[in-house]
Write a protein that holds these residues in place. Structure first.
Motif, PDB file in Angstrom:
ATOM      1  N   ASP A 298      65.351  85.220 -38.148  1.00  0.00           N
ATOM      2  CA  ASP A 298      63.989  85.774 -38.202  1.00  0.00           C
ATOM      3  C   ASP A 298      63.420  86.192 -36.834  1.00  0.00           C
ATOM      4  O   ASP A 298      62.834  87.257 -36.698  1.00  0.00           O
ATOM      5  N   SER A 299      63.550  85.358 -35.823  1.00  0.00           N
ATOM      6  CA  SER A 299      62.957  85.695 -34.522  1.00  0.00           C
ATOM      7  C   SER A 299      64.025  85.609 -33.438  1.00  0.00           C
ATOM      8  O   SER A 299      65.047  84.954 -33.598  1.00  0.00           O
ATOM      9  N   TYR A 397      48.661  80.015 -38.427  1.00  0.00           N
ATOM     10  CA  TYR A 397      49.322  81.046 -37.635  1.00  0.00           C
ATOM     11  C   TYR A 397      50.258  80.421 -36.603  1.00  0.00           C
ATOM     12  O   TYR A 397      51.406  80.860 -36.434  1.00  0.00           O
ATOM     13  N   MET A 400      53.346  78.962 -38.174  1.00  0.00           N
ATOM     14  CA  MET A 400      54.300  80.029 -38.487  1.00  0.00           C
ATOM     15  C   MET A 400      55.123  80.384 -37.246  1.00  0.00           C
ATOM     16  O   MET A 400      56.348  80.570 -37.320  1.00  0.00           O
ATOM     17  N   HIS A 405      59.080  81.838 -38.307  1.00  0.00           N
ATOM     18  CA  HIS A 405      59.085  82.687 -39.497  1.00  0.00           C
ATOM     19  C   HIS A 405      58.521  84.069 -39.165  1.00  0.00           C
ATOM     20  O   HIS A 405      57.613  84.200 -38.347  1.00  0.00           O
ATOM     21  N   ALA A 406      59.059  85.081 -39.848  1.00  0.00           N
ATOM     22  CA  ALA A 406      58.590  86.443 -39.625  1.00  0.00           C
ATOM     23  C   ALA A 406      57.248  86.685 -40.296  1.00  0.00           C
ATOM     24  O   ALA A 406      56.471  87.540 -39.868  1.00  0.00           O
ATOM     25  N   LYS A 407      56.957  85.948 -41.362  1.00  0.00           N
ATOM     26  CA  LYS A 407      55.685  86.107 -42.065  1.00  0.00           C
ATOM     27  C   LYS A 407      55.212  84.752 -42.582  1.00  0.00           C
ATOM     28  O   LYS A 407      56.029  83.868 -42.888  1.00  0.00           O
ATOM     29  N   PHE A 408      53.898  84.611 -42.727  1.00  0.00           N
ATOM     30  CA  PHE A 408      53.351  83.308 -43.094  1.00  0.00           C
ATOM     31  C   PHE A 408      53.644  82.941 -44.545  1.00  0.00           C
ATOM     32  O   PHE A 408      53.669  81.758 -44.890  1.00  0.00           O
ATOM     33  N   SER A 409      53.863  83.926 -45.401  1.00  0.00           N
ATOM     34  CA  SER A 409      54.129  83.615 -46.808  1.00  0.00           C
ATOM     35  C   SER A 409      55.335  82.690 -46.943  1.00  0.00           C
ATOM     36  O   SER A 409      55.371  81.826 -47.815  1.00  0.00           O
ATOM     37  N   THR A 410      56.332  82.845 -46.071  1.00  0.00           N
ATOM     38  CA  THR A 410      57.502  81.959 -46.100  1.00  0.00           C
ATOM     39  C   THR A 410      57.098  80.544 -45.736  1.00  0.00           C
ATOM     40  O   THR A 410      57.504  79.577 -46.385  1.00  0.00           O
TER      41      THR A 410
END
Length: 457
Positions: A298-299, A397, A400, A405-410
């Motif tokens: 992801d990062s 935030y 995350m 993670h690439a997005k907070f939904s994960t």
């Protein structure tokens, strides 16, 4: 008898015109006869199975499937380069096949150059080759596995003729195989990605699977270890003598205090640790003589804090480690074995993520059993760490970012759980507000019933 020259010229002119008319009428009659004969031949040819249709640019053929239970249509034509092509349509629907034949012939008549015809297996190989290193090798393996399942379900047909119906057929195929709904949803997403990328590359006009609805998977409860369970695990890990001499106590401690993934912890090198700032860097590793290639999920890079106690443990460990072993958690004997595998060409990026420690899951399960922890996985330590950060007031935030993670939904869907403290605070808030004002209402019937019984007695 004398005749006027004028009358001769007039007679001669009239005869010439009549001859021309006769020729024109004869020619027209001949053309009409040819047209009628051609129409008859066309009708007869269609009735007899299309012998006359060989004059068409695109011919529709059929043949029995391998199991000999149904027929499959295919197109036979000469492409723009003068090469004969045979394109399987992958179905037995005659009406649809006729439509596809007409469309293909129309394209050839217009001189339209269509994308290269490829079977799904070749399409998958071509897509992954073009993608190159844009995704991790482990992700490529997952995508390849998903497409192979799709081919097993619908056949190795041309990718240009995949339809919505094939997507629905795959869903039923997967569910009949006993896959979980979550797995089916994940595999469908991976397969659909192939076609979406083909749209972006101009190979397709639209994604044929874009409207295929995956089954709704019930959300699983997020496993969070309690404080007492964590204490028992760490106490057991300090006494556990596992395979290859892995320091399980430090491994579990880093997972609980940093929220790092298993592969991130195992691929930490001493240069990633800043003892003065008490931080640890999660970053990709290059292929060198002493280190192997490893990519972060992801990062690309993030820095995490270390507690003073953990920093001291790492400093003490470094003093006892051989200078030629760059990895913090990998025991020297295991590192030497991995280096031997690298020299033999038996080590890759997938190995760097999954095969650093032999029997990792089995060893961790033994620790849980010895610690009297009923169930769980090593990844649940990461979930426990991230949920604890939320409970301690760290913003979503920043959690995350710490998680990588690439997005907070994960982060929200798979890692954050409502902790016991939050439940307790919520219960107190409800009791303080609504309960005090409404309790007399739902307790009223009970009170009246008691008073009636007392009067009766």
């Amino acid at each position: 008898m004398w005749k006027s020259p004028l009358s001769e010229r007039g007679h001669f002119g009239m005869g010439q015109n009549q001859n021309n008319c006769r020729k024109i009428i004869f020619a027209l009659s001949f053309i009409v006869a040819i047209i009628r004969a051609g129409s008859v031949l066309l009708v007869v040819a269609r009735q007899k199975g299309g012998n006359f249709m060989s004059k068409q640019l695109v011919n529709l053929r059929n043949r029995l499937s391998r199991d000999r239970n149904r027929i499959t249509y295919f197109l036979d034509f000469i492409d723009e380069q003068g090469k004969r092509q045979r394109l399987s349509l992958g179905h037995s629907n005659k009406r649809l096949a006729e439509k596809q034949r007409a469309e293909k012939e129309h394209e050839l008549l217009r001189g339209v150059v269509t994308p290269e015809s490829m079977k799904l297996s070749k399409f998958m190989e071509d897509s992954l080759t073009k993608t190159g290193k844009q995704i991790r090798q482990s992700s490529k393996i997952e995508y390849e596995r998903a497409m192979n399942h799709f081919i097993d379900a619908v056949g190795n047909i041309d990718y240009q003729f995949v339809t919505h119906r094939h997507g629905e057929h795959f869903l039923q195929y997967a569910l009949d195989k006993g896959w979980s709904k979550a797995t089916v949803k994940k595999r469908l997403r991976e397969i659909s990605r192939f076609f979406q990328v083909a749209v972006l590359r101009g190979q397709l006009d639209e994604n044929p699977l874009r409207n295929v609805k995956a089954p709704k998977a019930p959300k699983k409860n997020i496993r969070i270890y309690s404080l007492d369970e964590c204490r028992r695990m760490l106490k057991t890990a300090t006494e556990y003598k596992g395979q290859d001499g892995l320091n399980w106590a430090l491994l579990i401690t880093l997972a609980l205090t940093t929220g790092m993934r298993k592969s991130e912890i195992l691929n930490v090198v001493w240069d990633d640790i800043d003892f003065e700032k008490m931080t640890i860097d999660v970053q990709a590793k290059k292929e060198t003589e002493y280190t192997w290639q490893w990519d972060v999920k992801d990062s690309d890079y993030r820095t995490l804090p270390l507690t003073e106690q953990v920093t001291q443990v790492l400093a003490d460990l470094q003093t006892n480690y051989p200078a030629c072993h760059p990895y913090v958690l990998i025991p020297p004997a295991r590192y030497d074995r991995i280096q031997h595998l690298r020299r033999q060409g038996k080590w890759d990026t997938v190995s760097a993520r999954l095969k650093i420690v032999n029997n990792f899951t089995r060893q961790f399960s033994e620790i849980l059993k010895l610690a009297a922890v009923k169930h769980g996985t090593f990844h649940d330590l990461r979930r426990t760490a991230l949920s604890n950060l939320i409970a301690e007031g760290i913003s979503e935030y920043h959690v995350m970012k710490i998680a990588g993670h690439a997005k907070f939904s994960t982060t929200h869907e798979f890692y954050l759980e409502v902790t016991g403290d939050v439940l307790s605070q919520t219960r107190k808030a409800v009791e303080k507000g609504l309960v005090q004002n409404l309790a007399h209402i739902w307790h009223a019937p009970h009170s009246e019933e008691v008073s009636v019984k007392n009067k009766a007695s």
